[in-house]
Design a protein around this motif. Structure first.
Motif, mmCIF file in Angstrom:
data_model
loop_
_atom_site.group_PDB
_atom_site.id
_atom_site.type_symbol
_atom_site.label_atom_id
_atom_site.label_comp_id
_atom_site.label_asym_id
_atom_site.label_seq_id
_atom_site.Cartn_x
_atom_site.Cartn_y
_atom_site.Cartn_z
ATOM 1 N N SER A 12 0.805 -1.214 0.000
ATOM 2 C CA SER A 12 0.000 0.000 0.000
ATOM 3 C C SER A 12 0.844 1.272 0.000
ATOM 4 O O SER A 12 0.607 2.194 -0.785
ATOM 5 C CB SER A 12 -0.920 -0.014 1.229
ATOM 6 N N SER A 13 1.852 1.333 0.874
ATOM 7 C CA SER A 13 2.638 2.560 1.011
ATOM 8 C C SER A 13 3.378 2.910 -0.277
ATOM 9 O O SER A 13 3.436 4.075 -0.674
ATOM 10 C CB SER A 13 3.632 2.420 2.170
ATOM 11 N N ALA B 112 -1.547 -2.509 6.437
ATOM 12 C CA ALA B 112 -2.077 -2.774 5.091
ATOM 13 C C ALA B 112 -1.031 -3.329 4.143
ATOM 14 O O ALA B 112 -1.370 -3.895 3.103
ATOM 15 C CB ALA B 112 -2.677 -1.495 4.514
ATOM 16 N N ASP B 113 0.251 -3.176 4.494
ATOM 17 C CA ASP B 113 1.306 -3.740 3.647
ATOM 18 C C ASP B 113 1.316 -5.270 3.724
ATOM 19 O O ASP B 113 1.871 -5.935 2.845
ATOM 20 C CB ASP B 113 2.675 -3.204 4.064
ATOM 21 N N PRO C 223 -3.717 -6.608 3.002
ATOM 22 C CA PRO C 223 -4.205 -5.549 2.097
ATOM 23 C C PRO C 223 -5.671 -5.167 2.293
ATOM 24 O O PRO C 223 -6.024 -3.994 2.122
ATOM 25 C CB PRO C 223 -3.968 -6.160 0.706
ATOM 26 N N GLU D 100 -6.622 -2.122 4.373
ATOM 27 C CA GLU D 100 -6.220 -0.767 3.973
ATOM 28 C C GLU D 100 -7.375 0.220 4.096
ATOM 29 O O GLU D 100 -7.183 1.367 4.503
ATOM 30 C CB GLU D 100 -5.705 -0.776 2.534
ATOM 31 N N ASP E 17 -7.591 1.670 7.553
ATOM 32 C CA ASP E 17 -6.431 2.489 7.936
ATOM 33 C C ASP E 17 -6.240 2.481 9.455
ATOM 34 O O ASP E 17 -6.185 3.538 10.112
ATOM 35 C CB ASP E 17 -6.612 3.920 7.423
ATOM 36 N N ASN F 61 -1.492 4.945 8.701
ATOM 37 C CA ASN F 61 -0.394 5.041 7.746
ATOM 38 C C ASN F 61 -0.861 5.624 6.410
ATOM 39 O O ASN F 61 -0.193 6.459 5.806
ATOM 40 C CB ASN F 61 0.236 3.663 7.532
ATOM 41 N N LYS F 62 -2.034 5.160 5.956
ATOM 42 C CA LYS F 62 -2.557 5.618 4.661
ATOM 43 C C LYS F 62 -2.832 7.120 4.686
ATOM 44 O O LYS F 62 -2.495 7.845 3.743
ATOM 45 C CB LYS F 62 -3.818 4.843 4.305
#
Length: 529
Positions: free
Chosen positions: A115-116, A241-242, A245, A248, A251, A255-256
Motif C-alpha cells: 500500500s505505502s 495494510a502492507d 491488504p 487498507e 487504515d 499510515n494511509k
C-alpha cells in the motif's frame, strides 16, 4: 470352486483395507521424506495462524527495533518474521546479502506490492519502488539512459555549485547575526541544502516561494521537505495494510492518511511547476533542457511522440526528491556530531582540506577525489549511523534456497543497514566512530559504497542506486563546504553533543545544534553575497 470364491469374498474387505492402509502409509512416508529434504525456514518467532506475528509487531513498536531484538535473542544473522501471510526475511550477514543481491539477483529483482509504495508512486509509475514489469523497465531506462548520465551530470554542475555557494553564504549570515552568533540547527541546514540542490537540478529554482532574507528556506520549502521525510517514514514502514491488504480501507494505524496527506503537500508545489512547463510545451515552446524537468518533457519515442505522460513525469520527480534528500543530510549531520565530540578527527579533516584546496578559495567538486579522509568520515557515518533500518525490500519471484534456508516465493527480503554496518563479526569496535578503518593505503580512492555489502550506503544489483555519483557528490560537497568554511563547536551551554538515536528512527534524537565560526578570510564569504 464355489467354496473358494466364497472364502475369497469373505477376505476381500480385509485385503482392500490392508491395501488402502499400505497405500496411505506409502504416500505419508513419501511426503515425510520429501519434506525432510526441504531446508528449514530461517529462525524466527513463533507465529499465530493467519495473522503471523502482526500482534507483536503492533505491540512492540517501532517494528524495526523489535525485529533486531528478535535476531539478537536468537543469535542469528538471518531471520524469518511472518506478518500476515508474508514472510519477511531480515538479514545482517554480508555473505548472505551478496547471495540475495548478486548471486540470486534475478530472483530478488522485484519489489513487493504494498500500500505505502503504491500511494507514493501514484500506482507504480516511478522506477525505484515499482514491482518488475514493463513500466519499471521503461522508467528505469529513462533514468539510466537519459537523466542520470555523465553528460547530464556535467551539464548541471553549475546549478550544484550555486547551491554549495548558497550554503556557505547562509551559514555565514548566521555567524554575522548578532542574535544567533553562529548557533544554528545543522539538521535544518543539511536537509534544506539537499532540497535546494535537487530543486535546482529539476526545476532550475532554489525555492518555490521567496525564501527567507538570510537565505534560509521559506514556508513552502519547509512544508515540501517535511512532507518528503513523512513519506519516507511511511514507505515500507511496516504498516498493517502492507501485509493484510484488505485492511487498507480501515487504515487502522493511520499510515494511509499520513502518506496521502504528505504526498499531497509535496506535490502541490512540484506539480504546478510541471504543469506550467507542460502548458508551455503545448503552446509550441520547446522546454529548455538545462534541467531535469526539461529533459523529461522533451523525451520522444520511436514514433516521435512524447515518451512520458504528465503523470509519469510527476511520479518520477517525486521519487527523485525522495531519493536525494535523506541519505546525504543524515550522514553529514551525524558526521558533524561525531567530529565535534572528537576534535582531533575534525582537525584532521580540515588539515586535509587546507592541504588539497588551501584557504584562498572554496572547495569544488573537482577537489573531492583527493579528499580521502573527508570521505572516510562520511563512509563511517554511513556504516555506523545509516539513514534507515532496512534497504528497500526485494521480493522473491520463486521458491529458492539461500544460505541453506528455504525462502518461499513472495517473501520480502530486507537487508539491515545497522545490522550489516555494526556486525561485530565483521567490524572491529563496531560502535566506535573510526574513519581510519576505511583508508586502505595512501593512494586508494575511498568510495562511499561497499561492494562487499559489509555496510549499505547505496544499494547494488539490478535494483541498485543509479544515482551513485550524484549522491556521493552531494554528500561529500555538503560536508566539505561546512568544515572548510567554518570551525564548529558545541553551543556554550553544553560540553558534548548527545549522540543518542531517536526511539522511532536512526536519526539523532535531537537535531544537532552547533556553533559556527568563519575560518577563512572574510573576502571569500563576501564575494558570495
Amino acid at each position: 470352486m464355489l467354496t473358494s470364491l466364497l472364502a475369497f469374498s469373505d477376505e476381500l474387505p480385509s485385503l482392500l483395507a490392508f491395501c488402502l492402509v499400505s497405500l496411505i502409509f506409502f504416500y505419508v512416508h513419501k511426503l515425510i521424506n520429501k519434506r525432510s529434504t526441504v531446508p528449514p525456514l530461517p529462525p524466527g518467532p513463533t507465529a499465530y495462524p493467519i495473522i503471523g506475528s502482526l500482534p507483536e509487531m503492533l505491540w512492540k513498536k517501532p517494528a524495526f527495533r523489535w525485529i533486531h531484538n528478535v535476531m539478537k535473542q536468537l543469535n542469528t544473522e538471518i531471520a524469518c518474521i511472518k506478518l500476515g501471510r508474508v514472510h519477511v526475511i531480515a538479514v545482517t550477514s554480508p555473505e548472505l546479502s551478496l547471495e540475495f543481491l548478486k548471486k540470486h539477483d534475478s530472483v530478488f529483482a522485484s519489489r513487493p506490492d504494498v500500500s505505502s509504495a503504491r500511494l507514493a508512486s501514484d500506482g507504480y509509475l516511478s522506477p525505484a519502488i515499482s514491482p518488475s514489469g514493463n513500466q519499471w523497465k521503461k522508467m528505469r531506462r529513462v533514468m539510466v539512459s537519459e537523466v542520470l548520465t555523465n553528460d547530464v551530470f556535467r551539464r548541471l554542475h553549475a546549478k550544484r555549485c550555486d547551491e554549495a555557494d548558497h550554503l556557505v553564504r547562509y551559514v555565514y549570515n548566521q555567524c554575522m547575526n548578532s542574535h544567533k552568533s553562529g548557533v544554528m540547527n545543522v539538521r535544518d541546514a543539511t536537509r534544506h541544502y539537499c532540497g535546494n540542490v535537487i530543486r535546482k537540478m529539476v526545476f532550475s529554482q532554489r525555492f518555490f516561494g521567496s525564501g527567507m532574507e538570510d537565505g534560509g528556506p521559506g514556508i513552502e520549502e519547509r512544508e515540501h521537505v517535511d512532507g518528503l521525510f513523512t513519506i519516507l517514514s511511511c514507505l515500507y514502514g511496516f504498516g498493517i495494510a502492507d501485509y493484510v491488504p484488505w485492511l487498507e480501507v480501515f487504515d487502522l494505524d493511520g499510515n494511509k492518511k499520513m502518506i496521502t496527506n504528505a504526498v499531497k503537500n509535496v506535490r502541490k508545489y512540484q506539480d504546478q511547476e510541471i504543469e506550467k512547463r507542460m502548458e508551455m510545451r503545448k503552446l509550441g515552446h520547446k522546454s529548455d533542457e538545462n534541467d531535469i524537468l526539461g529533459i523529461l518533457i522533451n523525451l520522444k519515442n520511436l514514433q516521435n511522440e512524447l515518451l512520458l505522460s504528465i503523470r509519469e513525469i510527476k511520479a518520477v520527480i517525486l521519487e527523485m526528491m525522495l531519493a536525494i534528500i535523506d541519505n546525504p543530510s543524515n550522514a553529514v549531520e551525524w558526521t558533524m556530531a561525531e567530529m565535534i565530540n572528537q576534535p582531533d578527527i575534525l582537525a584532521k579533516a580540515c588539515e586535509e582540506l587546507d592541504r588539497v584546496v588551501g584557504k584562498n578559495r572554496l572547495v569544488q567538486e573537482s577537489d573531492l577525489s583527493e579528499l580521502n579522509y573527508v570521505k572516510a568520515c562520511l563512509k563511517e557515518s554511513f556504516r555506523l549511523h545509516p539513514v534507515s533500518p532496512f534497504n528497500l525490500p526485494h521480493v522473491s519471484s520463486k521458491n529458492i534456497v539461500v544460505g541453506g534456508y528455504f525462502i518461499p516465493k513472495g517473501s520480502h527480503v530486507a537487508l539491515s543497514r545497522p545490522g550489516l554496518g555494526r556486525n561485530p563479526r565483521i567490524w572491529d569496535e563496531p560502535l566506535r566512530f573510526k574513519p581510519e578503518r576505511h583508508i586502505v593505503d595512501e593512494v586508494s580512492n575511498v568510495l562511499l559504497v561497499d561492494h562487499d555489502l559489509r555496510m549499505l550506503s547505496f544499494s547494488t544489483g539490478k535494483r541498485g542506486c543509479p544515482a551513485l555519483e550524484l549522491g556521493s557528490t552531494t554528500t561529500t560537497m555538503l560536508l566539505a563546504r561546512l568544515i572548510q568554511g567554518f570551525s564548529w563547536k558545541q553551543p556554550l551551554s553544553t560540553n558534548n553533543i548527545d549522540l543518542v538515536e531517536s526511539e522511532h528512527s536512526l536519526a539523532l534524537a535531537k537535531p544537532l545544534i552547533a556553533r559556527a565560526v568563519p575560518r577563512l578570510e572574510s573576502k571569500i564569504y563576501l564575494q558570495l553575497v
